[in-house]
Structure formats: structure tokens, C-alpha cells
Enzyme design. Structure first.
Site, PDB file in Angstrom:
ATOM      1  N   HIS A   1      -8.333  53.820  28.885  1.00  0.00           N
ATOM      2  CA  HIS A   1      -7.889  52.517  28.376  1.00  0.00           C
ATOM      3  C   HIS A   1      -9.018  51.656  27.808  1.00  0.00           C
ATOM      4  O   HIS A   1      -9.073  50.450  28.044  1.00  0.00           O
ATOM      5  CB  HIS A   1      -7.147  51.753  29.467  1.00  0.00           C
ATOM      6  CG  HIS A   1      -5.818  52.334  29.821  1.00  0.00           C
ATOM      7  ND1 HIS A   1      -5.073  53.099  28.938  1.00  0.00           N
ATOM      8  CD2 HIS A   1      -5.074  52.252  30.968  1.00  0.00           C
ATOM      9  CE1 HIS A   1      -3.940  53.464  29.533  1.00  0.00           C
ATOM     10  NE2 HIS A   1      -3.923  52.968  30.757  1.00  0.00           N
TER      11      HIS A   1
ATOM     12  N   GLU B   1       4.580  52.908  27.477  1.00  0.00           N
ATOM     13  CA  GLU B   1       3.464  52.585  26.599  1.00  0.00           C
ATOM     14  C   GLU B   1       3.538  53.429  25.319  1.00  0.00           C
ATOM     15  O   GLU B   1       3.270  54.626  25.344  1.00  0.00           O
ATOM     16  CB  GLU B   1       2.139  52.851  27.309  1.00  0.00           C
ATOM     17  CG  GLU B   1       2.019  52.209  28.674  1.00  0.00           C
ATOM     18  CD  GLU B   1       0.983  52.899  29.539  1.00  0.00           C
ATOM     19  OE1 GLU B   1      -0.177  53.055  29.083  1.00  0.00           O
ATOM     20  OE2 GLU B   1       1.324  53.302  30.674  1.00  0.00           O
TER      21      GLU B   1
ATOM     22  N   HIS C   1       0.605  47.320  28.126  1.00  0.00           N
ATOM     23  CA  HIS C   1       0.680  47.931  29.452  1.00  0.00           C
ATOM     24  C   HIS C   1       1.469  47.082  30.454  1.00  0.00           C
ATOM     25  O   HIS C   1       1.080  46.965  31.611  1.00  0.00           O
ATOM     26  CB  HIS C   1      -0.732  48.182  29.983  1.00  0.00           C
ATOM     27  CG  HIS C   1      -0.838  49.347  30.923  1.00  0.00           C
ATOM     28  ND1 HIS C   1      -0.258  49.350  32.178  1.00  0.00           N
ATOM     29  CD2 HIS C   1      -1.460  50.547  30.794  1.00  0.00           C
ATOM     30  CE1 HIS C   1      -0.537  50.493  32.778  1.00  0.00           C
ATOM     31  NE2 HIS C   1      -1.272  51.239  31.964  1.00  0.00           N
TER      32      HIS C   1
END
Length: 391
Positions: free
Chosen positions: A145, A356, A219
Site C-alpha cells: 500500500h 478495493e 480502503h
């Protein structure tokens, strides 16, 4: 990277939607200001200061039906999302905290914008045009991420926009060349738009001055019951995908795609999350539940249906539409009861799920995966829509 067409109230939100900028907010001394619209509103207020002393603003987007979406400039985080149930009762259906101090502590990316690269990159390494790059590894041996100080932990600038039946908030962040190990100065815009059909669109745009990789996503953790003391195991989920991206023991793709037929990963027809989540399948064991990228059908056809989740008790239905090739379905497997809920209690195991929309994990290192390289002169542009209704 292929340029994608913006939706009417998305990236071209000032022109294509006939919107005009809300001016003067920074000049007003009051801590809370409201931009009134025909049937929607944007309310700006203070969300405190970071440990570094950076002022954080919160923006409440509210439509004529009472649906509300709160976004803060720290991490572009969605802190609240109020949606009606079948009786018209509003409830917050996303995880979140009460103050900026809690968001600055380690947490599983609650509500945040993710970048430069959402999901995992094997060993944090990739190569562009013969040049190798090393990213910080923050998920075992891999990069996750965007790194420990990714887009979820930076302060974005915000610009409001208004129109007859939409409220928009356009966020901007410029990531410097070398930030978190990524090449190129990357200018990123993310626009949240709420309309009176209870649709929240998220439109992403980015440009760079040096070849880099980009894979942006959102997210947020949802629980459509509105009660985070309940798990999401009874939610009925649909994912329009015939294949998944299987992973190894460190959750990095093997490079091959696998059919969902006959497996616990088949969500082509509505199925409760809990039905197969404890199945003794290799992929489920590796992910400790669902934490995988599904290969969405109808790729190359623009924005289309990707997934849905339905809670029969409340009647709330969430549908996700996107132009992206994949969607990561995560079932809160690592929520462990240590993080505080807003109104008391804690977020327990599998009390939230994520959908996502994104490119596949480890895309830069997989030759047969969709391209994630962005070069100077190109524009990364993609869009996702979260639609709330009841049935």
C-alpha cells in the site's frame, strides 16, 4: 498506461458537471463553514492537528436524502458514511475513529486513499526501463500500500465544488521523486462526489515527470448492518469474476490466474461471506480468509458492475462499479479487537469488509498482468462508484 474517460461528475467535475468552485473558505475565520447547494451541501470543519502541528480539515458531503460522507484531508480518509436502511433509518456503515491522533497510530488503513501502489509488491522491488528500484518493505518481505508513509499518511489539499444535485471534493497531493522509493514527481488528484441517487464516486488522476508505477485505490471497511459489534459473515456478496489472482505464502501472486469454478472463491451468484470462508482450501489458508484480488469480467468496457454486498436484516445494498481490471475483497481477517470503535467497544474479527478496485498486486513484476507503468505525457485516470440502495 491507457487513459480512461472521466465520468460526468468526476475528474472533469468543474466543467463537465457544470460545477463552480466554492471560494472564500480559507479566508473565513470561523472553524466551520457551509457551502449550500440546491439539494446538497458541503460543510467544512476542523479535525484537529497532527503530531507535527498540521491542521486537518473535515468535509461533510450531504445529499437531499440525508446520506452523508465525511472526508478528512489526512490520508483522504472517509471517516463516516451514513446510509439509510429499508425503514429509512440512517446508520454509519464504515469503520473510523473519533480523532486525528488515533488515525496517526498504526491501523489497517481505515477509510484511506492508497498509493502510489495499492496492494503488494514482491520484495519491494521492481524495474522500469532497466532501472531497478527498492521500496521499503512493510509487510513481511514485501511492500504494501505505498509504504509505511504512503498516501494514507500525508495531508492533502482540498477544493470544494458545487452543482444542483452533486457535492464534490477534489483532493490534491504531490509526491516527490524518491518518496517511499518511487521514481518521479507524481501529481495526484482524487475527487469524491456524492449525488442524490446515493451514489459516491471516486475519480483518480495522476501525472508524472519520470516513468513510475501507479495503482490507486480506496480502503474503506464496510459493515452494512451499521453495528460494528456484528460480523460481516451474513452479508451476501456478488463478485463478477471468473478468476482470481492466486498468491504464495507471502500473498504475492504466483503469476498464474485460477478459475473460481468449484472453489470457495466463486461469488458469481449471491453467497454469504461466511458460507465457505473456513473451507480448507490452500488460498483461504494463506489469506486467513478472503484477502485476494478477483479478475473482473468485461475488462476494456469502461465502467461496469464489479461487485455487491447485501445485508438482509437492514436491507442495505452496496453495489460497486469500476473501470479497473481487478477488485481486492478483504474480510477483516486481521481485525483483532484492539482498535477502538467510535461509540465504545472495539473492532473485532471480521467486523468489516473492503472492496478495493485496482490493478493486480505485484503488477510491475508480472509480465502477463495489466500495465501499471505511467510515463511522462500520459495521464493515469480511473473511476469507481459506490451505490447505496435498499431492497
Amino acid at each position: 498506461m491507457k487513459n480512461l474517460k472521466p465520468i460526468v461528475y468526476g475528474m472533469a467535475f468543474l466543467a463537465a458537471a457544470g460545477l463552480t468552485q466554492c471560494k472564500g473558505h480559507e479566508e473565513k475565520p470561523a472553524t466551520e463553514t457551509t457551502a449550500k447547494m440546491d439539494s446538497v451541501s458541503i460543510t467544512k470543519s476542523s479535525f484537529g492537528k497532527t503530531a507535527k502541528g498540521e491542521a486537518i480539515d473535515s468535509y461533510k458531503l450531504k445529499n437531499a436524502k440525508g446520506m452523508e460522507v465525511d472526508v478528512i484531508t489526512y490520508g483522504g480518509i472517509i471517516t463516516h458514511l451514513l446510509a439509510p436502511d429499508k425503514d429509512g433509518k440512517l446508520a454509519d456503515v464504515v469503520t473510523g475513529f473519533n480523532d486525528i491522533a488515533q488515525y496517526e497510530k498504526p491501523n489497517p488503513y481505515f477509510g484511506a486513499l492508497i498509493g502510489r501502489y495499492g496492494n503488494r509488491i514482491g520484495k519491494g522491488k521492481f524495474t522500469i526501463d532497466g532501472q531497478s528500484y527498492q521500496l521499503p518493505t512493510n509487510d513481511g518481505p514485501n511492500a504494501l500500500h505505498g509504504g509505511p508513509e504512503g498516501f494514507h499518511r500525508v495531508v492533502w489539499t482540498a477544493e470544494e465544488a458545487k452543482g444542483g444535485d452533486v457535492a464534490s471534493l477534489k483532493l490534491k497531493y504531490v509526491a516527490k521523486d524518491g518518496e517511499q522509493g518511487y521514481p518521479g514527481n507524481l501529481t495526484v488528484f482524487v475527487t469524491y462526489t456524492l449525488n442524490n441517487a446515493n451514489e459516491l464516486s471516486v475519480v483518480y488522476e495522476a501525472t508524472t515527470d519520470k516513468a513510475t508505477i501507479v495503482n490507486l485505490t480506496q480502503h474503506t471497511y464496510f459493515n452494512l448492518t451499521g453495528d460494528f459489534n456484528q460480523t460481516i459473515l451474513d452479508h451476501e456478496v456478488v463478485i463478477d469474476a471468473n478468476e482470481i489472482v492466486p498468491v504464495d505464502a507471502t500473498l504475492i501472486p504466483t503469476g498464474k490466474l485460477e478459475k473460481v469454478d468449484g472453489t470457495a472463491f466463486d461469488f458469481r451468484q449471491a453467497k454469504k461471506v461466511g458460507k465457505d470462508i473456513e473451507a480448507k482450501e490452500d488460498q483461504l489458508i494463506k489469506g486467513k480468509g478472503y484477502d485476494h484480488c478477483w479478475v473482473l469480467n468485461n475488462q476494456g468496457r469502461g465502467v461496469r458492475f464489479a461487485a455487491s454486498a447485501y445485508d438482509a436484516k437492514s436491507g442495505r445494498l452496496l453495489e460497486v462499479f469500476t473501470d479497473q481490471p481487478g477488485i481486492q475483497f478483504y474480510t477483516g481477517n486481521f481485525l483483532d479487537g484492539t482498535l477502538p470503535q467510535r461509540n465504545g467497544g472495539t473492532y473485532g474479527h471480521r467486523t468489516g469488509f473492503c472492496l478495493e478496485t485496482q490493478h493486480y498486486p505485484d503488477g510491475p513484476n508480472q509480465a502477463n498482468f495489466p500495465n501499471t507503468v505511467l510515463k511522462p505525457g500520459e495521464t493515469y485516470q480511473t473511476q469507481t462508484q459506490f451505490k447505496f440502495s435498499v431492497k
